[in-house]
Design a protein around this motif. Sequence first.
Motif, PDB file in Angstrom:
ATOM      1  N   SER A 158      -1.441  13.974  13.815  1.00 43.54           N
ATOM      2  CA  SER A 158      -0.865  12.639  13.993  1.00 43.54           C
ATOM      3  C   SER A 158      -1.654  11.940  15.100  1.00 43.54           C
ATOM      4  O   SER A 158      -2.129  12.599  16.031  1.00 43.54           O
ATOM      5  CB  SER A 158       0.607  12.711  14.404  1.00 43.54           C
ATOM      6  OG  SER A 158       1.397  13.349  13.415  1.00 43.54           O
ATOM      7  N   PRO A 173       2.597   8.324  13.167  1.00 39.41           N
ATOM      8  CA  PRO A 173       3.005   9.003  11.929  1.00 39.41           C
ATOM      9  C   PRO A 173       2.002  10.072  11.509  1.00 39.41           C
ATOM     10  O   PRO A 173       0.811   9.971  11.772  1.00 39.41           O
ATOM     11  CB  PRO A 173       3.069   7.863  10.912  1.00 39.41           C
ATOM     12  CG  PRO A 173       2.148   6.821  11.442  1.00 39.41           C
ATOM     13  CD  PRO A 173       2.246   6.907  12.936  1.00 39.41           C
ATOM     14  N   GLU A 210      -6.768   4.780   4.265  1.00 41.58           N
ATOM     15  CA  GLU A 210      -5.340   4.707   4.558  1.00 41.58           C
ATOM     16  C   GLU A 210      -5.099   3.741   5.709  1.00 41.58           C
ATOM     17  O   GLU A 210      -5.967   3.547   6.560  1.00 41.58           O
ATOM     18  CB  GLU A 210      -4.794   6.097   4.914  1.00 41.58           C
ATOM     19  CG  GLU A 210      -4.917   7.106   3.795  1.00 41.58           C
ATOM     20  CD  GLU A 210      -4.346   8.455   4.180  1.00 41.58           C
ATOM     21  OE1 GLU A 210      -3.199   8.496   4.683  1.00 41.58           O
ATOM     22  OE2 GLU A 210      -5.039   9.475   3.995  1.00 41.58           O
ATOM     23  N   GLN A 211      -3.921   3.141   5.727  1.00 43.67           N
ATOM     24  CA  GLN A 211      -3.569   2.212   6.792  1.00 43.67           C
ATOM     25  C   GLN A 211      -2.222   2.561   7.397  1.00 43.67           C
ATOM     26  O   GLN A 211      -1.342   3.111   6.738  1.00 43.67           O
ATOM     27  CB  GLN A 211      -3.550   0.770   6.275  1.00 43.67           C
ATOM     28  CG  GLN A 211      -2.352   0.440   5.384  1.00 43.67           C
ATOM     29  CD  GLN A 211      -2.211  -1.054   5.141  1.00 43.67           C
ATOM     30  OE1 GLN A 211      -3.192  -1.790   5.082  1.00 43.67           O
ATOM     31  NE2 GLN A 211      -0.970  -1.509   4.974  1.00 43.67           N
ATOM     32  N   TRP A 212      -2.099   2.228   8.689  1.00 40.74           N
ATOM     33  CA  TRP A 212      -0.851   2.398   9.442  1.00 40.74           C
ATOM     34  C   TRP A 212      -0.579   1.065  10.127  1.00 40.74           C
ATOM     35  O   TRP A 212      -1.330   0.632  10.980  1.00 40.74           O
ATOM     36  CB  TRP A 212      -1.009   3.544  10.435  1.00 40.74           C
ATOM     37  CG  TRP A 212      -0.015   3.580  11.545  1.00 40.74           C
ATOM     38  CD1 TRP A 212       1.283   3.164  11.530  1.00 40.74           C
ATOM     39  CD2 TRP A 212      -0.248   4.080  12.875  1.00 40.74           C
ATOM     40  NE1 TRP A 212       1.875   3.356  12.762  1.00 40.74           N
ATOM     41  CE2 TRP A 212       0.965   3.920  13.595  1.00 40.74           C
ATOM     42  CE3 TRP A 212      -1.345   4.656  13.513  1.00 40.74           C
ATOM     43  CZ2 TRP A 212       1.081   4.306  14.937  1.00 40.74           C
ATOM     44  CZ3 TRP A 212      -1.219   5.032  14.841  1.00 40.74           C
ATOM     45  CH2 TRP A 212      -0.018   4.855  15.539  1.00 40.74           C
ATOM     46  N   TRP A 221       7.162   3.336  10.419  1.00 39.16           N
ATOM     47  CA  TRP A 221       5.745   3.657  10.468  1.00 39.16           C
ATOM     48  C   TRP A 221       5.392   4.740   9.447  1.00 39.16           C
ATOM     49  O   TRP A 221       6.177   5.653   9.183  1.00 39.16           O
ATOM     50  CB  TRP A 221       5.360   4.144  11.859  1.00 39.16           C
ATOM     51  CG  TRP A 221       5.165   3.034  12.848  1.00 39.16           C
ATOM     52  CD1 TRP A 221       5.191   1.697  12.603  1.00 39.16           C
ATOM     53  CD2 TRP A 221       4.921   3.179  14.251  1.00 39.16           C
ATOM     54  NE1 TRP A 221       4.978   0.993  13.763  1.00 39.16           N
ATOM     55  CE2 TRP A 221       4.802   1.870  14.784  1.00 39.16           C
ATOM     56  CE3 TRP A 221       4.795   4.263  15.100  1.00 39.16           C
ATOM     57  CZ2 TRP A 221       4.553   1.640  16.140  1.00 39.16           C
ATOM     58  CZ3 TRP A 221       4.546   4.043  16.447  1.00 39.16           C
ATOM     59  CH2 TRP A 221       4.424   2.748  16.959  1.00 39.16           C
ATOM     60  N   GLY A 222       4.195   4.633   8.925  1.00 40.59           N
ATOM     61  CA  GLY A 222       3.687   5.641   7.986  1.00 40.59           C
ATOM     62  C   GLY A 222       2.308   5.224   7.499  1.00 40.59           C
ATOM     63  O   GLY A 222       1.860   4.091   7.711  1.00 40.59           O
ATOM     64  N   TRP A 223       1.616   6.170   6.876  1.00 38.26           N
ATOM     65  CA  TRP A 223       0.296   5.893   6.323  1.00 38.26           C
ATOM     66  C   TRP A 223       0.409   5.496   4.853  1.00 38.26           C
ATOM     67  O   TRP A 223       1.150   6.115   4.095  1.00 38.26           O
ATOM     68  CB  TRP A 223      -0.600   7.124   6.465  1.00 38.26           C
ATOM     69  CG  TRP A 223      -0.991   7.409   7.881  1.00 38.26           C
ATOM     70  CD1 TRP A 223      -0.371   8.264   8.744  1.00 38.26           C
ATOM     71  CD2 TRP A 223      -2.075   6.817   8.605  1.00 38.26           C
ATOM     72  NE1 TRP A 223      -1.003   8.241   9.969  1.00 38.26           N
ATOM     73  CE2 TRP A 223      -2.059   7.379   9.916  1.00 38.26           C
ATOM     74  CE3 TRP A 223      -3.064   5.883   8.288  1.00 38.26           C
ATOM     75  CZ2 TRP A 223      -2.985   7.023  10.893  1.00 38.26           C
ATOM     76  CZ3 TRP A 223      -3.987   5.543   9.266  1.00 38.26           C
ATOM     77  CH2 TRP A 223      -3.947   6.103  10.539  1.00 38.26           C
ATOM     78  N   GLN A 224      -0.309   4.456   4.490  1.00 40.54           N
ATOM     79  CA  GLN A 224      -0.265   3.933   3.122  1.00 40.54           C
ATOM     80  C   GLN A 224      -1.667   3.966   2.528  1.00 40.54           C
ATOM     81  O   GLN A 224      -2.635   3.538   3.159  1.00 40.54           O
ATOM     82  CB  GLN A 224       0.266   2.492   3.137  1.00 40.54           C
ATOM     83  CG  GLN A 224       0.325   1.839   1.770  1.00 40.54           C
ATOM     84  CD  GLN A 224       0.777   0.381   1.865  1.00 40.54           C
ATOM     85  OE1 GLN A 224       1.043  -0.132   2.950  1.00 40.54           O
ATOM     86  NE2 GLN A 224       0.863  -0.272   0.719  1.00 40.54           N
TER      87      GLN A 224
END
Length: 383
Positions: A158, A173, A210-212, A221-224
């Motif tokens: 993380s 995240p 990936e984006q946060w 919050w999280g990675w997309q």
Amino acid sequence: MEITVQCCKQSKNDPFDDNDSENGTLLPGLPDDLAQRCLSSLSPSLLFSVCHSWRRLLYSPSFPPFFSLYALLSPLHNPTMALPREVVPQSTIVFFSFDPISSSWRPLPSPPQNPSFHLLRRHPSFLSRNLPIQSLTVSNHLIVIAATTQNLFPALSSPLVFHPESNIWFYGPQISAPRRWCAAGSAQDVVYMASGFGSHYQGDVARSLEQWDLNKKRENWGWQNKAGLKDGRFSREAVEAVGCRGKLCMVNVKGNALKEGAVYNVGLDKWEDMPVGMVAGWNGPAASMDEDEIYVIDEVKGRLSKYDGEKDCWVKVIELEQLKRAEHIAAGRGKICAVSAKGERIIVVDVRDKPTRFWEVEPPCGLEVVAVHVLPRMISRQQ
């Protein structure tokens, strides 16, 4: 052209001096809240130099912060071998902030140790190179996003985050596939991580993006996942993804070597070819100023240049011997801050001044600079 040198010795005017016994009011005859309004229009250097009560105000949470340098630093000595093939982890990273008002370095609070925190800078198997430690600033946070352990595995599952205005470390995240040697950057307060290399090569990770989004509430919050790269060529080195005008720009190889460039359009979630002139002049570390202008240092010539998008060319700002072999740069508040060769010092160039003015900042004794960032000053631990 003007040059000054600021040394690594701690100032006698310690902004966090615990021995200060003065407890006077800010302005005699005025309540402190009204006095603070009056004093907020004065320069930080004046507030620091007049009296202790004003100095305490300067570092209080309620006072508008000035900006400081934040550095990732590594001990100068090399790791040693205690037993055959056993690495003694001596090259862990430490974090300091340089206060430009008091001209002093202060250590940041210790990062959380659960999980165990250790970022390796050097390894006996790689004597000729340093292992990358990737960090960036987003929304006035310092974020360490990728590094290597002594076993040559990804060090962070993380992102590790520091918030200067609260003096707090925390973790972001969880990353779906922890990695190193990625392209990392930000645009519009969103962190992006492209490509990379985990404990072993994986094609889907090497092509991923990936984006946060730090604009969201922390509980969301999280990675997309976003549009992936066409191949895994950006997993060869740790590189900067430079955010500028709604796009992320990156090259797959550092320095003056033959390279490929790529541009990610944030709004369209689409990859584009990098303009020919941009990739041709991208010959060293790069950074953006307020996500509006991209600066790069030609590490062979020591030339700092700014990209002109209309003409697709790089415009020279200044050329300095001190900028040759620069290893990392940051941009903020109208200044370019460059880590010199071997991390021996930080060169600060004020690109707003005409003629251009620059000065040098030495790191704390016994340490070398790995990376530098521009963020609000830390608050006093006495507050």
